[in-house]
Scaffold this motif. Structure first.
Motif, PDB file in Angstrom:
ATOM      1  N   ILE A 112       1.024   4.075  -3.030  1.00 15.23           N
ATOM      2  CA  ILE A 112       0.465   5.712  -3.037  1.00 15.23           C
ATOM      3  C   ILE A 112       1.924   6.350  -3.261  1.00 15.23           C
ATOM      4  O   ILE A 112       1.584   7.462  -3.971  1.00 15.23           O
ATOM      5  CB  ILE A 112       0.293   5.794  -1.424  1.00 15.23           C
ATOM      6  CG1 ILE A 112      -0.629   7.312  -1.300  1.00 15.23           C
ATOM      7  CG2 ILE A 112       1.496   6.060  -0.556  1.00 15.23           C
ATOM      8  CD1 ILE A 112      -1.747   7.220  -2.247  1.00 15.23           C
ATOM      9  N   SER A 131       0.683  -1.272   0.085  1.00 16.88           N
ATOM     10  CA  SER A 131      -0.037  -0.018   0.000  1.00 16.88           C
ATOM     11  C   SER A 131       0.804   1.179  -0.078  1.00 16.88           C
ATOM     12  O   SER A 131       0.489   2.187  -0.791  1.00 16.88           O
ATOM     13  CB  SER A 131      -0.856  -0.014   1.377  1.00 16.88           C
ATOM     14  OG  SER A 131      -1.731   1.084   1.091  1.00 16.88           O
ATOM     15  N   LEU A 188      -7.050   7.442   3.733  1.00 14.80           N
ATOM     16  CA  LEU A 188      -6.518   7.104   2.378  1.00 14.80           C
ATOM     17  C   LEU A 188      -7.933   7.240   1.507  1.00 14.80           C
ATOM     18  O   LEU A 188      -7.751   7.490   0.232  1.00 14.80           O
ATOM     19  CB  LEU A 188      -5.945   5.871   2.660  1.00 14.80           C
ATOM     20  CG  LEU A 188      -5.365   5.346   1.184  1.00 14.80           C
ATOM     21  CD1 LEU A 188      -4.335   6.174   0.729  1.00 14.80           C
ATOM     22  CD2 LEU A 188      -4.879   3.861   1.507  1.00 14.80           C
ATOM     23  N   TYR A 201      -4.014  11.008   1.643  1.00 10.92           N
ATOM     24  CA  TYR A 201      -2.530  10.769   1.423  1.00 10.92           C
ATOM     25  C   TYR A 201      -2.532  10.977  -0.092  1.00 10.92           C
ATOM     26  O   TYR A 201      -3.102  10.697  -0.873  1.00 10.92           O
ATOM     27  CB  TYR A 201      -2.084   9.582   2.123  1.00 10.92           C
ATOM     28  CG  TYR A 201      -2.526   9.475   3.492  1.00 10.92           C
ATOM     29  CD1 TYR A 201      -1.676  10.118   4.334  1.00 10.92           C
ATOM     30  CD2 TYR A 201      -3.329   8.261   3.791  1.00 10.92           C
ATOM     31  CE1 TYR A 201      -2.056  10.185   5.795  1.00 10.92           C
ATOM     32  CE2 TYR A 201      -3.354   8.271   5.241  1.00 10.92           C
ATOM     33  CZ  TYR A 201      -2.909   9.144   6.294  1.00 10.92           C
ATOM     34  OH  TYR A 201      -3.124   8.808   7.442  1.00 10.92           O
ATOM     35  N   LEU A 252       0.498   6.947   6.523  1.00 11.39           N
ATOM     36  CA  LEU A 252       0.493   5.769   6.319  1.00 11.39           C
ATOM     37  C   LEU A 252       1.937   4.893   6.284  1.00 11.39           C
ATOM     38  O   LEU A 252       1.934   3.641   6.598  1.00 11.39           O
ATOM     39  CB  LEU A 252       0.359   5.626   4.556  1.00 11.39           C
ATOM     40  CG  LEU A 252       0.501   4.314   3.743  1.00 11.39           C
ATOM     41  CD1 LEU A 252      -0.759   3.263   4.397  1.00 11.39           C
ATOM     42  CD2 LEU A 252      -0.355   4.277   2.409  1.00 11.39           C
ATOM     43  N   HIS A 301       2.425  11.435   2.552  1.00 18.08           N
ATOM     44  CA  HIS A 301       1.760  10.060   2.878  1.00 18.08           C
ATOM     45  C   HIS A 301       2.434   9.647   4.300  1.00 18.08           C
ATOM     46  O   HIS A 301       2.730   8.314   4.459  1.00 18.08           O
ATOM     47  CB  HIS A 301       1.853   8.885   1.967  1.00 18.08           C
ATOM     48  CG  HIS A 301       3.204   8.676   1.376  1.00 18.08           C
ATOM     49  ND1 HIS A 301       3.551   9.353   0.347  1.00 18.08           N
ATOM     50  CD2 HIS A 301       4.370   7.755   1.732  1.00 18.08           C
ATOM     51  CE1 HIS A 301       4.864   9.275  -0.037  1.00 18.08           C
ATOM     52  NE2 HIS A 301       5.616   8.111   0.702  1.00 18.08           N
ATOM     53  N   HIS A 325      -3.511   5.393  -6.172  1.00 21.35           N
ATOM     54  CA  HIS A 325      -4.407   5.631  -5.089  1.00 21.35           C
ATOM     55  C   HIS A 325      -5.294   4.276  -4.912  1.00 21.35           C
ATOM     56  O   HIS A 325      -5.493   3.791  -3.774  1.00 21.35           O
ATOM     57  CB  HIS A 325      -5.492   6.827  -5.375  1.00 21.35           C
ATOM     58  CG  HIS A 325      -6.314   7.085  -4.039  1.00 21.35           C
ATOM     59  ND1 HIS A 325      -7.632   6.548  -4.287  1.00 21.35           N
ATOM     60  CD2 HIS A 325      -6.025   7.607  -2.829  1.00 21.35           C
ATOM     61  CE1 HIS A 325      -8.198   6.958  -2.949  1.00 21.35           C
ATOM     62  NE2 HIS A 325      -7.199   7.508  -2.122  1.00 21.35           N
TER      63      HIS A 325
END
Length: 200
Positions: free
Chosen positions: A88, A84, A162, A167, A175, A172, A93
């Motif tokens: 990003i 993930s 998210l 983000y 995250l 980000h 996304h």
């Protein structure tokens, strides 16, 4: 671990464009987590040194399948969360959301597996009063479950942000902070697993 900890600004970028993932707040939390478990591991080794037979015999009665399943769940969820973060960073996304949802689903398997393991233990007469080995086992694994539960709450918070584009490839931090915390919790379990289920 709080929402504010996840989303505070990132630390300054280091030389050659490199930076520490997440933020200072999450690394303070991770450091505290490691210190806590270092103390607990010290308790484990001191107890084992004084009661070697209890630890040797106790390990034989634990559910190794449950321990293995939890290990696979922790590693798999860490992989999903790492993917993930990678997604990003590349401005993908939807992929970032999908991987984080996957990480959440797999992570939720941990408390489920732990509850089933405890039920199995109790059905076989294994509780915290069954001896020094089981007292240490329950204390360490319950503490880890608490930290993992905080991580799961963190996943829910970060996932919500998210989904609503909180983000981006440029920002980000939250995250990354979540991934750092979850990986740290994963590493701790990778120490717990062999100590109780394999080497004792």
């Amino acid at each position: 671990m709080t929402a504010a900890t996840l989303d505070t600004p990132p630390p300054a970028i280091a030389e050659e464009g490199r930076h520490i993932p997440g933020n200072k707040g999450i690394w303070v939390g991770i450091t505290c987590e490691f210190v806590e478990f270092l103390v607990l591991f010290a308790v484990y080794f001191i107890s084992r040194a004084h009661f070697p037979e209890a630890f040797h015999e106790g390990a034989k009665h634990l559910n190794t399948v449950a321990g293995t399943v939890i290990t696979l769940l922790m590693i798999s969820s860490s992989f999903c969360i790492a993917r993930s973060v990678n997604s990003i960073r590349q401005s993908h996304h939807q992929a970032a959301v999908a991987w984080l949802v996957g990480g959440l689903i797999v992570a939720l398997g941990y408390p489920v597996a732990k509850v089933l393991e405890i039920q199995w233990n109790l059905a076989h007469g294994i509780d915290g009063g069954s001896g020094i080995f089981y007292t240490v086992y329950y204390y360490l694994t319950f503490n880890h479950l608490v930290h993992a539960s905080w991580g799961i709450l963190g996943i829910l918070w970060v996932l919500a942000r998210l989904i609503f584009h909180g983000y981006s490839a440029e920002d980000h931090t939250g995250l990354e902070a979540l991934a750092s915390y979850w990986h740290a919790t994963d590493i701790i379990w990778l120490v717990i697993f062999p100590l109780f289920y394999v080497l004792a």
